[in-house]
Design a protein around this motif. Structure first.
Motif, short mmCIF file in Angstrom:
data_model
loop_
_atom_site.label_atom_id
_atom_site.label_comp_id
_atom_site.label_asym_id
_atom_site.label_seq_id
_atom_site.Cartn_x
_atom_site.Cartn_y
_atom_site.Cartn_z
N LEU A 68 0.36 -1.39 0.26
CA LEU A 68 -0.16 -0.12 -0.08
C LEU A 68 1.26 1.77 -0.21
O LEU A 68 0.27 2.14 0.05
N ALA A 69 1.86 1.55 -0.25
CA ALA A 69 3.71 2.12 -0.13
C ALA A 69 3.13 4.39 -0.82
O ALA A 69 2.78 4.73 -0.36
N PRO A 70 2.48 3.35 -2.06
CA PRO A 70 1.54 4.59 -2.70
C PRO A 70 0.50 5.97 -2.17
O PRO A 70 0.45 6.53 -2.82
N LEU A 71 0.31 4.71 -1.37
CA LEU A 71 -1.49 5.37 -0.36
C LEU A 71 -0.73 6.70 0.49
O LEU A 71 -1.80 7.12 1.52
N SER A 72 0.41 6.44 0.74
CA SER A 72 0.48 7.65 1.93
C SER A 72 0.59 8.57 1.98
O SER A 72 0.29 9.69 2.90
N SER A 73 0.75 9.59 0.84
CA SER A 73 0.41 10.61 0.58
C SER A 73 -1.12 10.92 0.36
O SER A 73 -0.91 12.41 -0.09
N LEU A 74 -1.92 10.62 0.58
CA LEU A 74 -2.83 10.12 0.02
C LEU A 74 -4.07 10.94 1.84
O LEU A 74 -4.60 9.90 2.26
N ARG A 75 -3.53 12.07 1.89
CA ARG A 75 -4.15 13.14 3.19
C ARG A 75 -5.56 12.69 3.37
O ARG A 75 -5.50 13.74 4.68
N LEU A 76 -6.25 13.42 2.70
CA LEU A 76 -7.42 13.56 2.24
C LEU A 76 -8.45 12.01 2.44
O LEU A 76 -9.74 12.32 2.47
N SER A 94 -0.65 4.99 8.14
CA SER A 94 -0.44 5.93 8.97
C SER A 94 -0.50 7.51 9.00
O SER A 94 -0.48 8.11 10.07
N GLY A 95 -0.51 7.84 7.25
CA GLY A 95 -0.14 8.94 7.75
C GLY A 95 -1.49 9.63 6.71
O GLY A 95 -1.33 11.06 6.33
N CYS A 96 -2.28 9.05 6.63
CA CYS A 96 -3.77 9.22 6.07
C CYS A 96 -4.77 9.60 7.17
O CYS A 96 -5.12 9.04 7.91
N HIS A 116 -1.07 -1.76 15.25
CA HIS A 116 -0.31 -0.89 15.94
C HIS A 116 0.01 0.53 14.97
O HIS A 116 -0.20 1.71 15.61
N CYS A 117 0.97 0.56 14.13
CA CYS A 117 0.52 2.10 12.77
C CYS A 117 -0.51 2.63 12.28
O CYS A 117 -0.57 3.35 12.57
N LEU A 118 -1.79 2.20 13.18
CA LEU A 118 -3.73 2.84 12.98
C LEU A 118 -3.79 3.83 13.55
O LEU A 118 -4.44 4.15 14.02
N GLN A 119 -3.09 3.43 15.38
CA GLN A 119 -3.03 4.38 15.62
C GLN A 119 -3.59 5.15 15.98
O GLN A 119 -3.79 6.54 17.04
N SER A 120 -2.44 6.18 15.41
CA SER A 120 -2.44 8.21 15.30
C SER A 120 -3.46 8.63 14.97
O SER A 120 -3.69 9.59 14.74
#
Length: 261
Positions: A68-76, A94-96, A116-120
């Motif tokens: 799913l690496a290419p999805l990391s930039s999808l902030r919205l 984790s950056g979404c 755990h990466c989703l907890q943020s």
């Protein structure tokens, strides 16, 4: 020549390209795409999908995606469906920061540590790791304490695996509603309001009524759901008619033959 064209077409489907995105959405600029459905296309490489910076809802279910690496930039991104793929890591999500709904049922997520990466993600309120309707699951779901631990990890979650855990429809909601109904019933005798100045419901009238949202996305979901129900009714009527015809035909075959004397 035709076989080469078919191979090129298949290659395009295996990898997300700008041409594929534009043909699917009709948008000229990738930055303009808000909703995207790429279901069941055999995709294993998400390619340039990260360039859809305005993307809010994305359906990639039923593909062959590993990363799913290419999805990391999808902030919205608000809603993501990657069910029925080959995903083992959710770290790129984790950056979404806007993510509210995530469906990863039918993948190979092996342990609770992978979550755990989703907890943020403070807005995340709907997580699905298994779907009994389609028999989708993940290895992590075999853990007997899976549900309890997950609810501790995500205290703000409202829906887990399609079941509401807080709010309307939950056990707590139903209990509060029953108590409130009992209080209201006690205020009336023979249809008349009795004097109980210290006994009042704690919520306003009509609070418990479920109201439809004005949100356009939810309205569209209602429309699609009603369309599916309509199709189900049509299929049911068609099946009933065919069963009736078959029974009638079998009944005629079972009747004894009559011979003229």
């Amino acid at each position: 020549m035709d076989s080469k064209r078919d191979r090129d077409h298949d290659a395009d489907c295996e990898r997300v390209t700008a041409a594929l995105l534009k043909s699917r959405t009709g948008e000229f600029d990738l930055e303009s795409i808000l909703f995207l459905k790429l279901r069941g296309l055999g995709i294993h490489d998400l390619g340039c999908i990260g360039e859809c910076s305005s993307l809010e809802r994305l359906d990639l279910s039923g593909n062959k995606i590993l990363s799913l690496a290419p999805l990391s930039s999808l902030r919205l991104l608000v809603a993501l469906n990657v069910s029925a793929n080959r995903i083992s890591s959710l770290e790129p999500l984790s950056g979404c920061d806007s993510l509210q709904s995530l469906n990863v049922a039918g993948n190979i997520i092996s342990s609770l540590e992978n979550l755990h990466c989703l907890q943020s993600l403070r807005k995340l309120e709907n997580i699905r790791l298994k779907d009994n309707t389609y028999n989708y699951t993940n290895p992590v779901c075999r853990n007997g304490l899976y549900r309890n631990i997950l609810l501790e990890m995500f205290p703000h979650i409202k829906i887990l695996d399609g079941e509401r855990v807080v709010g309307r429809g939950s056990d707590l909601y139903q209990l509060c509603k029953d108590i409130d109904d009992t209080i209201k019933a006690g205020l009336y005798k023979n249809g008349q309001l009795s004097e109980h100045p210290d006994c009042k419901p704690w919520v306003e009238d009509n609070y418990w009524d479920i109201k439809r949202s004005n949100n356009a996305i939810i309205d569209e979901a209602y429309k699609q759901f009603n369309d599916v129900l309509h199709e189900c009714r049509l299929l049911n009527n068609r099946a009933t008619h065919m069963i009736s015809q078959t029974e009638r035909s079998m009944s005629l075959k079972k009747q004894p033959k009559q011979y003229a004397v």
